[in-house]
Design an enzyme around this catalytic site. Structure first.
Site, PDB file in Angstrom:
ATOM      1  CB  CYS A   1      -0.905   0.013   1.223  1.00 58.23           C
ATOM      2  SG  CYS A   1      -1.882   1.526   1.344  1.00 58.23           S
TER       3      CYS A   1
ATOM      4  CB  CYS B   1      -2.930   5.155   6.212  1.00 60.10           C
ATOM      5  SG  CYS B   1      -4.380   4.204   6.698  1.00 60.10           S
TER       6      CYS B   1
ATOM      7  CB  CYS C   1      -2.462  -1.703   7.289  1.00 55.79           C
ATOM      8  SG  CYS C   1      -3.934  -2.038   6.311  1.00 55.79           S
TER       9      CYS C   1
ATOM     10  CB  CYS D   1      -8.837   1.794   1.502  1.00 57.80           C
ATOM     11  SG  CYS D   1      -8.495   0.673   2.877  1.00 57.80           S
TER      12      CYS D   1
ATOM     13  CE1 TYR E   1     -21.348  -7.526  27.190  1.00 55.64           C
ATOM     14  CE2 TYR E   1     -20.993  -9.902  27.107  1.00 55.64           C
ATOM     15  CZ  TYR E   1     -20.938  -8.707  27.792  1.00 55.64           C
ATOM     16  OH  TYR E   1     -20.470  -8.685  29.089  1.00 55.64           O
TER      17      TYR E   1
ATOM     18  CD  GLU F   1     -26.483  -5.237  21.381  1.00 52.81           C
ATOM     19  OE1 GLU F   1     -26.110  -4.055  21.284  1.00 52.81           O
ATOM     20  OE2 GLU F   1     -25.682  -6.198  21.462  1.00 52.81           O
TER      21      GLU F   1
ATOM     22  CG  ASP G   1     -19.004 -11.379  19.721  1.00 56.66           C
ATOM     23  OD1 ASP G   1     -17.862 -10.965  20.000  1.00 56.66           O
ATOM     24  OD2 ASP G   1     -19.499 -11.309  18.578  1.00 56.66           O
TER      25      ASP G   1
ATOM     26  CB  CYS H   1     -12.480  -8.450  18.710  1.00 57.24           C
ATOM     27  SG  CYS H   1     -13.112  -7.261  19.918  1.00 57.24           S
TER      28      CYS H   1
END
Length: 442
Positions: free
Chosen positions: A81, A89, A92, A177, A300, A324, A368, A395
């Site tokens: 990139c 940027c 990434c 992108c 969640y 939620e 989650d 995550c």
């Protein structure tokens, strides 16, 4: 007496040996006098010239960019990139690493977080240490998977769309992108001016042709006439209450996963990689092995992805409760799961709603949570429900490891852990841990 201002070290350069990878998309190095540097754009084992980007003489650590590489790693490649690199940027973290090396680095971060925060080795959580690429993402060096179905473009004062620089509000204007999914690229957001806008979020749904842009105007600015290269619905964020309102077109997109269609309104949460939802549902269901008649919780739950998969598998005699906090997501979840009479979705924060439900037991649990994790109180409550199996979708490996330690206090251990590279080129990684009660001796 007034304190002397601390001397900033921004711009100071150090030649350093780069040490191990750390959580957050950088590696750890030390200056000759022992000061810790978190260095981006470097790889373990390299010798680099690191320029400080944040920190002063009293800082516990300094942040820095590798601006010159003297001894490159065999895993280093030229960033595909043109917008990647020091001061550019911030999207990434690992454009300069071979794809296999990126996955290995993510695996090392998960291993380190498990050890440091939960005192566990990969073997103890039933994990072989690998981060699995998603089908279709295993590309040759120099090619980048176009996976990001939701891109939040920042807009500079001249109306140019771009992406934010690392840990900065500054905008890096971009023509394209590389990690944006084809459906996002086809909209042509980067090619037009967005005067008066603070941001433009572009969404390309998976499994339907639905396309959406969500505009956030600067205070007092008027909404532009949106003419993009593909049919698109337009929403705007209200500057006063932060609510999302329809301008024209549908207020939702239709996403497809696990052979079901899910309505996702007002830019609500949905996995960003086009194969993520199916990948995670498969991993969770293989780990839980739901049975007909089971009672299950989906915490969640967003728009009901896992609740729908559970409801399908526990049958008419089973029951599923989703919780939620987002009002619009709850409306969508109830709509998406309307075919299942024994599914209920409650709105509110998990830590507040779960105790109020009066539920004292469940067969299965899926959680989650957001990046911060579930936290000790919620984990303690879940451990008291006696579930046969718990699936934790994470995550953030640090939050996962912390919560695993809390589960251990409540008598649960990790039976298996799987890691998926659902965010190629970035430091982010998704994990699915399956927990079971520790068998009591005797």
């Amino acid at each position: 007496m007034q304190e002397e201002p601390k001397k900033s070290l921004v711009g100071q350069e150090y030649e350093v040996e780069v040490g191990p990878v750390a959580h957050g998309g950088h590696c750890v190095a030390r200056t000759d006098d022992g000061q810790v540097l978190f260095v981006r754009h470097a790889l373990p084992g390299e010798r680099v010239l690191a320029r400080v980007t944040e920190g002063d003489e009293d800082s516990r650590f300094l942040r820095a960019d590798a601006v010159k590489v003297h001894d490159p790693s065999k895993d280093r490649v030229m960033a595909p990139c043109p917008y990647a690199g020091p001061g550019r940027c911030g999207g990434c973290d690992w454009q300069h690493a071979k794809p296999g090396a990126q996955r290995r680095l993510k695996g090392e971060v998960i291993t380190e977080q498990l050890q440091r925060l939960a005192g566990l080795t990969p073997e103890q959580v039933g994990w072989d240490g690998t981060v699995m690429p998603v089908e279709g993402d295993k590309l040759p060096v120099g090619q980048v998977p176009a996976w990001r179905t939701r891109v939040q473009y920042a807009v500079d004062t001249e109306g140019r769309a771009g992406l934010r620089r690392h840990r900065s509000h500054e905008v890096e204007p971009v023509d394209h992108c590389m990690i944006a999914a084809q459906g996002v690229t086809e909209l042509g957001v980067e090619a037009r001016q967005w005067l008066g806008m603070a941001s433009v979020e572009a969404i390309a749904a998976t499994g339907s042709q639905d396309r959406q842009v969500i505009l956030t105007p600067r205070p007092g600015a008027r909404l532009p006439l949106v003419e993009l290269d593909r049919p698109v619905s337009v929403l705007r964020v209200d500057e006063h209450d932060g609510g999302v309102h329809r301008v024209h077109g549908r207020p939702f997109v239709r996403e497809r996963a696990d052979d079901r269609t899910y309505r996702v309104g007002n830019g609500g949460f949905w996995q960003v990689h086009p194969k993520a939802a199916d990948t995670l549902v498969k991993a969770v269901m293989q780990g839980l092995l739901p049975r007909k008649g089971d009672t299950a919780l989906d915490l969640y739950c967003g728009v009901g992805l896992f609740a729908g998969a559970l409801a399908d598998r526990v049958g008419e005699q089973g029951a599923v409760l989703g919780i939620e906090s987002g009002k619009r997501s709850v409306e969508d979840a109830r709509h998406n799961l309307r075919d299942f009479p024994r599914v209920r979705v409650e709105q509110g924060k998990v830590e507040q709603v779960l105790p109020r439900t009066g539920i004292t037991e469940a067969d299965l649990v899926v959680l989650d949570p957001p990046r911060a994790g579930a936290g000790r109180r919620t984990v303690q409550h879940l451990a008291g429900l006696g579930a046969r199996k718990i699936a934790y979708v994470a995550c953030d490996p640090a939050a996962l490891a912390r919560d695993i330690a809390y589960f251990a206090e409540g008598g649960y251990r990790v039976r298996t852990l799987r890691a998926f590279d659902l965010f190629p080129m970035t430091h982010h990684v998704e994990c699915v841990a399956i927990l079971e009660p520790v068998k009591k001796d005797g």
